[in-house]
Design an enzyme around this catalytic site. Structure first.
Site, PDB file in Angstrom:
ATOM      1  N   ASN A   1       5.952  17.743  -4.957  1.00 27.32           N
ATOM      2  CA  ASN A   1       6.749  17.487  -6.166  1.00 27.32           C
ATOM      3  C   ASN A   1       7.523  16.174  -6.098  1.00 27.32           C
ATOM      4  O   ASN A   1       7.881  15.743  -5.016  1.00 27.32           O
ATOM      5  CB  ASN A   1       7.732  18.647  -6.401  1.00 27.32           C
ATOM      6  CG  ASN A   1       7.078  19.792  -7.144  1.00 27.32           C
ATOM      7  OD1 ASN A   1       6.310  19.559  -8.070  1.00 27.32           O
ATOM      8  ND2 ASN A   1       7.362  21.009  -6.739  1.00 27.32           N
TER       9      ASN A   1
ATOM     10  N   ARG B   1       3.603  32.252 -13.907  1.00 25.37           N
ATOM     11  CA  ARG B   1       4.943  32.857 -13.987  1.00 25.37           C
ATOM     12  C   ARG B   1       5.204  33.366 -15.404  1.00 25.37           C
ATOM     13  O   ARG B   1       5.749  34.462 -15.597  1.00 25.37           O
ATOM     14  CB  ARG B   1       6.010  31.823 -13.611  1.00 25.37           C
ATOM     15  CG  ARG B   1       6.109  31.555 -12.117  1.00 25.37           C
ATOM     16  CD  ARG B   1       7.038  30.385 -11.834  1.00 25.37           C
ATOM     17  NE  ARG B   1       7.327  30.250 -10.403  1.00 25.37           N
ATOM     18  CZ  ARG B   1       7.592  29.099  -9.799  1.00 25.37           C
ATOM     19  NH1 ARG B   1       7.592  27.964 -10.491  1.00 25.37           N
ATOM     20  NH2 ARG B   1       7.864  29.060  -8.509  1.00 25.37           N
TER      21      ARG B   1
ATOM     22  N   HIS C   1       5.258  19.472 -15.047  1.00 28.87           N
ATOM     23  CA  HIS C   1       5.576  20.652 -14.222  1.00 28.87           C
ATOM     24  C   HIS C   1       7.082  20.676 -13.986  1.00 28.87           C
ATOM     25  O   HIS C   1       7.656  19.720 -13.490  1.00 28.87           O
ATOM     26  CB  HIS C   1       4.834  20.563 -12.885  1.00 28.87           C
ATOM     27  CG  HIS C   1       5.297  21.550 -11.864  1.00 28.87           C
ATOM     28  ND1 HIS C   1       5.204  22.911 -12.047  1.00 28.87           N
ATOM     29  CD2 HIS C   1       5.863  21.376 -10.643  1.00 28.87           C
ATOM     30  CE1 HIS C   1       5.683  23.526 -10.980  1.00 28.87           C
ATOM     31  NE2 HIS C   1       6.096  22.622 -10.116  1.00 28.87           N
TER      32      HIS C   1
ATOM     33  N   ARG D   1      11.836  14.988   1.794  1.00 26.12           N
ATOM     34  CA  ARG D   1      12.787  15.765   0.994  1.00 26.12           C
ATOM     35  C   ARG D   1      13.940  14.878   0.561  1.00 26.12           C
ATOM     36  O   ARG D   1      14.304  13.940   1.255  1.00 26.12           O
ATOM     37  CB  ARG D   1      13.321  16.947   1.804  1.00 26.12           C
ATOM     38  CG  ARG D   1      12.302  18.051   1.976  1.00 26.12           C
ATOM     39  CD  ARG D   1      12.916  19.277   2.612  1.00 26.12           C
ATOM     40  NE  ARG D   1      11.948  20.368   2.659  1.00 26.12           N
ATOM     41  CZ  ARG D   1      12.173  21.527   3.248  1.00 26.12           C
ATOM     42  NH1 ARG D   1      13.328  21.755   3.838  1.00 26.12           N
ATOM     43  NH2 ARG D   1      11.260  22.476   3.252  1.00 26.12           N
TER      44      ARG D   1
ATOM     45  N   ARG E   1      16.749   9.806  -7.395  1.00 25.56           N
ATOM     46  CA  ARG E   1      15.373  10.300  -7.545  1.00 25.56           C
ATOM     47  C   ARG E   1      14.379   9.159  -7.314  1.00 25.56           C
ATOM     48  O   ARG E   1      13.349   9.342  -6.679  1.00 25.56           O
ATOM     49  CB  ARG E   1      15.204  10.891  -8.956  1.00 25.56           C
ATOM     50  CG  ARG E   1      13.898  11.651  -9.129  1.00 25.56           C
ATOM     51  CD  ARG E   1      13.819  12.289 -10.506  1.00 25.56           C
ATOM     52  NE  ARG E   1      12.562  13.014 -10.649  1.00 25.56           N
ATOM     53  CZ  ARG E   1      11.954  13.193 -11.807  1.00 25.56           C
ATOM     54  NH1 ARG E   1      12.457  12.686 -12.909  1.00 25.56           N
ATOM     55  NH2 ARG E   1      10.829  13.873 -11.877  1.00 25.56           N
TER      56      ARG E   1
ATOM     57  N   THR F   1      10.289  27.563  -2.071  1.00 26.09           N
ATOM     58  CA  THR F   1       9.240  28.414  -2.632  1.00 26.09           C
ATOM     59  C   THR F   1       7.980  28.204  -1.802  1.00 26.09           C
ATOM     60  O   THR F   1       7.752  27.109  -1.290  1.00 26.09           O
ATOM     61  CB  THR F   1       8.934  28.072  -4.105  1.00 26.09           C
ATOM     62  OG1 THR F   1       8.420  26.743  -4.176  1.00 26.09           O
ATOM     63  CG2 THR F   1      10.165  28.192  -4.979  1.00 26.09           C
TER      64      THR F   1
END
Length: 332
Positions: free
Chosen positions: A138, A169, A193, A99, A106, A248
């Site tokens: 991700n 979604r 994405h 994480r 990034r 999520t």
């Protein structure tokens, strides 16, 4: 004689062969376990293997699922820190990753995750050389590229979960507006994405009726019904859920099980998933983005070439350039 010997008369000595429809989930965090339970509820595997580095949590999750075996139809649920537990998997789902830490760039996060993948992927390949890899971590498009590079697998066997959830979604929100179930609302989100995903407004339809034909301003700034807001809600939805519950899990777990079903049952359904797009839509680099792909037992067999507007193609190329800018700095 034991109780078992009194009770059971053996007719045929079974050889303990390996499972025929084995699925592995790497990473037992919220997303990994949502994938696991969604797959179990769909009866997709005859063996489910879980892998993680946190041994207590891993064993706890395995036991918790095993204790519910009566209510499932998957006869074997196993776990281990050692990747030998994943041997002979048909599908390996990667949800693991570091994480982002406060103040971390990034690129630094990406590089740390490359180092994690350099451990995970070779171990997966060693024990399941013929598997399909489904990357969920991700930023998924970059990780799918990294998994492809490290694995040495052909591109059709390395799949990113990509925009399968973004499109779901979108269809849900479209259905909410129209008062129709999302299964009957058709629309595709492609590209990267997340934040720079591209809604293909020209393809949005219900029962073959194009919404763009009914309402030419659909998805534009001039649209008085503000359909563009639907795509904005798609982009913002993950952030909203994270803000409210911290992460999520359920929707992505269900989306991954949907993809797993298509693979394990060789359904050859078309999904917006991340694949190598070099040579498509004017993209010149080795990048993975979501486009409509025919998915089945052997992985991605075909890509459906969408008719995109010039600005939609431009957005795809811009995403590709951004991804390549990060990818070319990575140390393997």
């Amino acid at each position: 004689m034991s109780v078992k010997e009194h009770l059971i008369h053996n007719v045929h000595k079974e050889e303990h062969g390996h499972a025929h429809n084995k699925i592995t989930v790497v990473g037992v965090g919220a997303v990994g376990m949502a994938c696991a339970i969604s797959i179990l509820m769909k009866d997709l595997a005859d063996e489910l293997a879980l892998v993680d580095v946190v041994e207590d949590k891993l064993r706890g999750e395995m036991l918790d699922l095993q204790h519910g075996s009566l209510f499932l139809r998957t006869p074997k649920i196993v776990s281990g820190k050692d990747y030998s537990v994943t041997a002979n998997s048909k599908l390996v789902i990667i949800t693991a990753g570091a994480r982002q830490q406060e103040g971390e760039s990034r690129l630094n996060l990406v590089q740390r995750n490359v180092n994690i993948f350099k451990f995970i992927i070779p171990n997966v390949v060693k024990h399941s050389p013929d598997c399909k890899l489904l990357v969920v971590s991700n930023p998924v498009d970059i990780w799918t590229y990294v998994a492809w590079k490290i694995s040495g697998f052909p591109k059709h066997r390395v799949i990113g979960s990509g925009c399968n959830l973004d499109s779901a979604r979108f269809r849900y929100l479209m259905g909410e507006r129209l008062g129709i179930h999302s299964l009957s609302c058709h629309g595709w989100i492609v590209g990267e994405h997340g934040d720079s995903s591209v809604p293909v407004w020209s393809g949005v339809n219900v029962a073959g009726v194009s919404l763009k034909a009914l309402h030419p301003e659909l998805g534009t700034d001039a649209d008085k019904e503000h359909w563009k807001e639907v795509h904005k809600q798609v982009v913002d939805s993950a952030y909203e859920v994270i803000k409210l519950k911290g992460y999520t899990s359920w929707a992505i777990g269900l989306s991954v099980a949907d993809l797993a079903e298509t693979v394990m049952k060789n359904l050859r359904r078309v999904h917006p998933i991340s694949t190598m797009v070099k040579g498509m839509y004017g993209i010149k680099d080795d990048v993975f983005l979501s486009v409509p792909c025919v998915l089945g037992y052997h992985g991605i067999t075909d890509v459906v070439m969408m008719t995109l507007k010039s600005e939609e193609e431009e957005k795809l190329r811009k995403s590709a350039d951004t991804l390549w800018g990060i990818q070319k700095e990575l140390q393997f």
